[in-house]
Design a protein around this motif. Structure first.
Motif, PDB file in Angstrom:
ATOM      1  N   SER A 151       0.847  -1.207   0.000  1.00 17.92           N
ATOM      2  CA  SER A 151       0.000   0.000   0.000  1.00 17.92           C
ATOM      3  C   SER A 151       0.875   1.247   0.000  1.00 17.92           C
ATOM      4  O   SER A 151       0.597   2.228  -0.701  1.00 17.92           O
ATOM      5  CB  SER A 151      -0.911   0.001   1.234  1.00 17.92           C
ATOM      6  OG  SER A 151      -1.778  -1.099   1.231  1.00 17.92           O
ATOM      7  N   TYR A 152       1.929   1.193   0.805  1.00 14.94           N
ATOM      8  CA  TYR A 152       2.857   2.321   0.867  1.00 14.94           C
ATOM      9  C   TYR A 152       3.448   2.614  -0.515  1.00 14.94           C
ATOM     10  O   TYR A 152       3.473   3.763  -0.965  1.00 14.94           O
ATOM     11  CB  TYR A 152       3.965   2.004   1.871  1.00 14.94           C
ATOM     12  CG  TYR A 152       4.961   3.112   2.088  1.00 14.94           C
ATOM     13  CD1 TYR A 152       4.799   4.027   3.121  1.00 14.94           C
ATOM     14  CD2 TYR A 152       6.069   3.258   1.254  1.00 14.94           C
ATOM     15  CE1 TYR A 152       5.707   5.058   3.326  1.00 14.94           C
ATOM     16  CE2 TYR A 152       6.975   4.280   1.441  1.00 14.94           C
ATOM     17  CZ  TYR A 152       6.802   5.167   2.477  1.00 14.94           C
ATOM     18  OH  TYR A 152       7.707   6.179   2.664  1.00 14.94           O
TER      19      TYR A 152
ATOM     20  N   THR B 126       2.962   5.769  -3.118  1.00 12.35           N
ATOM     21  CA  THR B 126       4.160   6.560  -3.413  1.00 12.35           C
ATOM     22  C   THR B 126       4.481   6.570  -4.900  1.00 12.35           C
ATOM     23  O   THR B 126       4.810   7.616  -5.471  1.00 12.35           O
ATOM     24  CB  THR B 126       5.363   6.009  -2.627  1.00 12.35           C
ATOM     25  OG1 THR B 126       5.028   5.921  -1.237  1.00 12.35           O
ATOM     26  CG2 THR B 126       6.577   6.911  -2.796  1.00 12.35           C
ATOM     27  N   TYR B 127       4.410   5.388  -5.528  1.00 19.03           N
ATOM     28  CA  TYR B 127       4.755   5.267  -6.942  1.00 19.03           C
ATOM     29  C   TYR B 127       3.617   4.570  -7.701  1.00 19.03           C
ATOM     30  O   TYR B 127       3.746   3.423  -8.141  1.00 19.03           O
ATOM     31  CB  TYR B 127       6.052   4.475  -7.122  1.00 19.03           C
ATOM     32  CG  TYR B 127       7.210   5.012  -6.317  1.00 19.03           C
ATOM     33  CD1 TYR B 127       7.732   6.276  -6.562  1.00 19.03           C
ATOM     34  CD2 TYR B 127       7.783   4.254  -5.297  1.00 19.03           C
ATOM     35  CE1 TYR B 127       8.790   6.777  -5.826  1.00 19.03           C
ATOM     36  CE2 TYR B 127       8.840   4.741  -4.555  1.00 19.03           C
ATOM     37  CZ  TYR B 127       9.342   6.009  -4.818  1.00 19.03           C
ATOM     38  OH  TYR B 127      10.385   6.499  -4.080  1.00 19.03           O
ATOM     39  N   PRO B 128       2.480   5.237  -7.877  1.00 19.96           N
ATOM     40  CA  PRO B 128       1.313   4.577  -8.496  1.00 19.96           C
ATOM     41  C   PRO B 128       1.533   4.172  -9.948  1.00 19.96           C
ATOM     42  O   PRO B 128       0.917   3.216 -10.421  1.00 19.96           O
ATOM     43  CB  PRO B 128       0.211   5.640  -8.368  1.00 19.96           C
ATOM     44  CG  PRO B 128       0.940   6.942  -8.244  1.00 19.96           C
ATOM     45  CD  PRO B 128       2.201   6.634  -7.506  1.00 19.96           C
TER      46      PRO B 128
ATOM     47  N   ARG C  17      12.119   8.913  -9.823  1.00 15.81           N
ATOM     48  CA  ARG C  17      11.100   9.327  -8.863  1.00 15.81           C
ATOM     49  C   ARG C  17      11.778   9.727  -7.554  1.00 15.81           C
ATOM     50  O   ARG C  17      12.863   9.247  -7.231  1.00 15.81           O
ATOM     51  CB  ARG C  17      10.101   8.201  -8.586  1.00 15.81           C
ATOM     52  CG  ARG C  17       9.463   7.606  -9.820  1.00 15.81           C
ATOM     53  CD  ARG C  17       8.610   8.594 -10.570  1.00 15.81           C
ATOM     54  NE  ARG C  17       7.865   7.956 -11.632  1.00 15.81           N
ATOM     55  CZ  ARG C  17       7.324   8.584 -12.655  1.00 15.81           C
ATOM     56  NH1 ARG C  17       7.457   9.888 -12.765  1.00 15.81           N
ATOM     57  NH2 ARG C  17       6.655   7.910 -13.583  1.00 15.81           N
ATOM     58  N   ILE C  18      11.101  10.571  -6.782  1.00 15.44           N
ATOM     59  CA  ILE C  18      11.677  11.079  -5.539  1.00 15.44           C
ATOM     60  C   ILE C  18      11.947   9.925  -4.568  1.00 15.44           C
ATOM     61  O   ILE C  18      11.054   9.157  -4.230  1.00 15.44           O
ATOM     62  CB  ILE C  18      10.731  12.100  -4.879  1.00 15.44           C
ATOM     63  CG1 ILE C  18      10.571  13.322  -5.785  1.00 15.44           C
ATOM     64  CG2 ILE C  18      11.253  12.520  -3.513  1.00 15.44           C
ATOM     65  CD1 ILE C  18       9.580  14.337  -5.269  1.00 15.44           C
TER      66      ILE C  18
ATOM     67  N   ASN D 130      11.259   5.422   6.104  1.00 14.66           N
ATOM     68  CA  ASN D 130      11.085   6.522   7.040  1.00 14.66           C
ATOM     69  C   ASN D 130      11.772   7.784   6.529  1.00 14.66           C
ATOM     70  O   ASN D 130      11.237   8.890   6.636  1.00 14.66           O
ATOM     71  CB  ASN D 130      11.670   6.136   8.396  1.00 14.66           C
ATOM     72  CG  ASN D 130      11.444   7.208   9.450  1.00 14.66           C
ATOM     73  OD1 ASN D 130      10.316   7.550   9.772  1.00 14.66           O
ATOM     74  ND2 ASN D 130      12.526   7.749   9.972  1.00 14.66           N
ATOM     75  N   TYR D 131      12.964   7.604   5.945  1.00 15.43           N
ATOM     76  CA  TYR D 131      13.674   8.760   5.390  1.00 15.43           C
ATOM     77  C   TYR D 131      12.864   9.376   4.243  1.00 15.43           C
ATOM     78  O   TYR D 131      12.740  10.607   4.147  1.00 15.43           O
ATOM     79  CB  TYR D 131      15.055   8.332   4.897  1.00 15.43           C
ATOM     80  CG  TYR D 131      15.821   9.444   4.219  1.00 15.43           C
ATOM     81  CD1 TYR D 131      16.445  10.437   4.971  1.00 15.43           C
ATOM     82  CD2 TYR D 131      15.898   9.512   2.830  1.00 15.43           C
ATOM     83  CE1 TYR D 131      17.133  11.461   4.357  1.00 15.43           C
ATOM     84  CE2 TYR D 131      16.589  10.539   2.210  1.00 15.43           C
ATOM     85  CZ  TYR D 131      17.208  11.509   2.982  1.00 15.43           C
ATOM     86  OH  TYR D 131      17.880  12.526   2.364  1.00 15.43           O
ATOM     87  N   LEU D 132      12.327   8.527   3.376  1.00 16.91           N
ATOM     88  CA  LEU D 132      11.524   9.019   2.258  1.00 16.91           C
ATOM     89  C   LEU D 132      10.288   9.754   2.774  1.00 16.91           C
ATOM     90  O   LEU D 132       9.937  10.834   2.273  1.00 16.91           O
ATOM     91  CB  LEU D 132      11.104   7.858   1.354  1.00 16.91           C
ATOM     92  CG  LEU D 132      10.182   8.207   0.180  1.00 16.91           C
ATOM     93  CD1 LEU D 132      10.841   9.237  -0.727  1.00 16.91           C
ATOM     94  CD2 LEU D 132       9.828   6.953  -0.604  1.00 16.91           C
ATOM     95  N   THR D 133       9.621   9.191   3.775  1.00 16.78           N
ATOM     96  CA  THR D 133       8.443   9.836   4.352  1.00 16.78           C
ATOM     97  C   THR D 133       8.811  11.185   4.958  1.00 16.78           C
ATOM     98  O   THR D 133       8.082  12.173   4.812  1.00 16.78           O
ATOM     99  CB  THR D 133       7.821   8.932   5.437  1.00 16.78           C
ATOM    100  OG1 THR D 133       7.483   7.669   4.855  1.00 16.78           O
ATOM    101  CG2 THR D 133       6.558   9.557   6.006  1.00 16.78           C
ATOM    102  N   TYR D 134       9.963  11.227   5.634  1.00 17.05           N
ATOM    103  CA  TYR D 134      10.417  12.472   6.252  1.00 17.05           C
ATOM    104  C   TYR D 134      10.713  13.527   5.184  1.00 17.05           C
ATOM    105  O   TYR D 134      10.340  14.694   5.329  1.00 17.05           O
ATOM    106  CB  TYR D 134      11.663  12.195   7.092  1.00 17.05           C
ATOM    107  CG  TYR D 134      12.227  13.410   7.776  1.00 17.05           C
ATOM    108  CD1 TYR D 134      11.610  13.963   8.896  1.00 17.05           C
ATOM    109  CD2 TYR D 134      13.388  14.022   7.307  1.00 17.05           C
ATOM    110  CE1 TYR D 134      12.122  15.084   9.519  1.00 17.05           C
ATOM    111  CE2 TYR D 134      13.914  15.137   7.923  1.00 17.05           C
ATOM    112  CZ  TYR D 134      13.275  15.670   9.038  1.00 17.05           C
ATOM    113  OH  TYR D 134      13.790  16.784   9.641  1.00 17.05           O
TER     114      TYR D 134
END
Length: 547
Positions: free
Chosen positions: A255-256, A260-262, A322-323, A368-372
């Protein structure tokens, strides 16, 4: 390696060496609970030799395949060097209840073994058993019964070593697991904070749930709760927690990545993955341990396919720049490698030990780093939008909306201290004539430079805003009308002198001043300042008036 139920360690100093896994061929008595009279005596019962550690349903007994349900006795005779120091056996979890004898003495019992399925009580309880005065030989008799799992017998090796070494080794394992679990839960808490700050963003919430699952799984699989006696859980509950934490982590992670990358992690594969994981999870919840554990191997294969698809999607996202995709791809490669390691280890093809938790930890840290990073970028974007919404793009002063948001604090503070504030309404004289004569660029220059001049004359806590067109509002906290009028005169003179010189055109401004009355709000005070400005215009402009 043990051979035909015997292992010779007499040349090894167990007090100095690392604990020794008791691997190899043990004597095996199927559907029999037997004991020996002494080390040298053979047990007069039909037996074969079976490989340990390896669950018995994956092996043969007297050339016949073994079922998962049943009971049996393992026997191993070990020759050791005589020592005065205490030795110890480290006993892992087994499938699923057992009784252990050392030199004909019962030293440990977990659950209740039985030849009758209805009387057997399964349990998990890894522990360390100390052996005092071991002598030169150890006769290990291990009786196991299993009616509740798809795998029976010894899954992991029993190890023999000095008591100090055994406890030290176990302590290191527990500290590692505590550290990994603590990091998982810390990431979960931080992610929940991020989600609380911005509930519209589901990524931190999904990451938090994933890390909670992984943290719970790390605590269970490391058997931390058993060694610390922190929680007493039933056998069935423990097995369900073990599998559910695995089954649920798959759809949470997917899901994450789908959010993030649909474009790389497509909807239909994502839906299929979630559906299959939900089916397995429901099976765990509503069927017996003996039934749902049989299907774990199928989910492991399914998880491997998901991992491969996820790895492909992440690599594609990294290729498309992608980011954060490159960092996630690195974590995915490490997770994939360590997951393959664990699969081969569980199949006893390699002997490197379980390391998937480290791969999951690195993977979660990357997420976590990507989310931050996303959180910071979104915060900066929102801050930029807020600045754009509340500031005038030409002068970079507060606009009317920004001023109204900021003024509530000043007004409430003035009411609490009973102090006055003053409002100045500043308007450039004949501004349309300036635009018509010199052009709109000159008018914009006058407004921008005029706002800069006014900011040099006011205090840090004063508020200035472009009210609209060529009008500006200045709010002066803790200021009476006399101080406000003095400042207004300075602004009028400075604007006229500096702007007229810079633009080579006569520029003046009229200013209305009003001091707040008791319990008067800003809107009423502004109306009186506007009235004063009208008076200044009526009386010839380029002047300051107050009411």
């Amino acid at each position: 390696m043990a051979t035909e139920g015997r292992l010779d360690l007499s040349a090894l100093d167990l007090t100095q060496s690392e604990p020794v896994p008791l691997r190899g061929k043990w004597q095996f008595y199927w559907q029999q609970f037997v004991v020996s009279e002494n080390v040298a005596t053979e047990i007069p019962a039909t037996h074969d030799f079976i490989q340990t550690p390896l669950s018995w349903e994956r092996q043969e007994y007297l050339a016949e395949p073994l079922p998962s349900e049943g009971f049996a006795t393992y026997r191993l005779r070990v020759n050791i060097k005589t020592t005065n120091e205490a030795l110890a056996l480290s006993l892992p979890v087994m499938g699923s209840a057992y009784r252990l004898y050392i030199n004909q003495q019962l030293v440990d019992e977990v659950g209740q073994i039985s030849t009758d399925k209805s009387k057997a009580i399964p349990n998990y309880s890894p522990k360390i058993v100390v052996i005092d005065n071991p002598g030169e030989q150890l006769d290990l008799i291990l009786q196991i019964s299993n009616y509740d799992l798809a795998w029976g017998g010894q899954w992991f090796p029993i190890t023999l070593g000095s008591a100090d070494k055994q406890f030290q080794t176990e302590l290191i394992k527990l500290l590692r697991s505590v550290t990994i679990a603590a990091i998982f839960f810390t990431i979960a808490v931080l992610s929940l904070f991020h989600f609380a700050l911005r509930p519209s963003d589901l990524l931190p919430f999904l990451l938090a749930l994933s890390c909670i699952c992984l943290g719970v799984r790390e605590i269970e699989t490391s058997h931390l709760i058993y060694f610390t006696d922190a929680v007493s859980l039933g056998f069935s509950t423990v097995v369900r927690i073990n599998l559910l934490s695995f089954y649920l982590s798959i759809p949470l992670f997917t899901s994450y990545f789908h959010i993030t990358y649909p474009k790389e992690f497509r909807f239909w594969p994502f839906l299929i993955i979630c559906s299959i994981s939900a089916a397995f999870s429901l099976h765990v919840l509503f069927s017996s341990t003996a039934v749902f554990t049989q299907y774990l191997v199928y989910f492991q294969g399914f998880a491997l396919v998901v991992l491969l698809y996820g790895l492909y999607s992440i690599m594609l996202a990294a290729y498309r720049r992608r980011i954060g995709a490159r960092l996630i791809a690195l974590g995915s490669l490490l997770l994939f490698a360590l997951s393959i390691n664990d699969i081969l280890y569980s199949l006893r093809i390699i002997d490197t030990g379980s390391m998937a938790s480290l791969g999951l930890l690195s993977f979660a840290l990357c997420q976590n780093y990507l989310t931050y990073v996303r959180f910071i970028k979104d915060s900066q974007a929102m801050k930029t939008l807020s600045v754009q919404a509340n500031h005038d793009p030409l002068t970079m002063l507060l606009n009317r909306r920004g001023l109204m948001d900021a003024i509530h604090h000043i007004v409430s503070e003035q009411r609490q201290t009973s102090a006055h504030f003053c409002v100045l309404l500043i308007d450039f004289d004949h501004f349309k004539r300036l635009n018509d004569t010199l052009g709109h660029d000159a008018g914009d220059t006058a407004l921008a430079k005029g706002s800069a001049i006014m900011q040099t004359l006011i205090r840090r806590h004063d508020l200035i805003a472009r009210w609209g067109g060529e009008e500006f509002v200045l709010i002066l906290p803790n200021t009476d009308k006399n101080g406000a009028k003095i400042l207004a005169e300075k602004i009028r003179i400075k604007l006229s002198n500096d702007l007229s010189e810079q633009l080579k055109y006569p520029i003046t401004a009229s200013i209305g001043v009003a001091q707040s009355l008791e319990n008067e709000n800003f809107a009423d005070c502004l109306k009186r300042a506007d009235k004063a400005l009208y008076m200044a215009k009526e009386q010839g402009r380029n002047r300051v008036e107050q009411v």
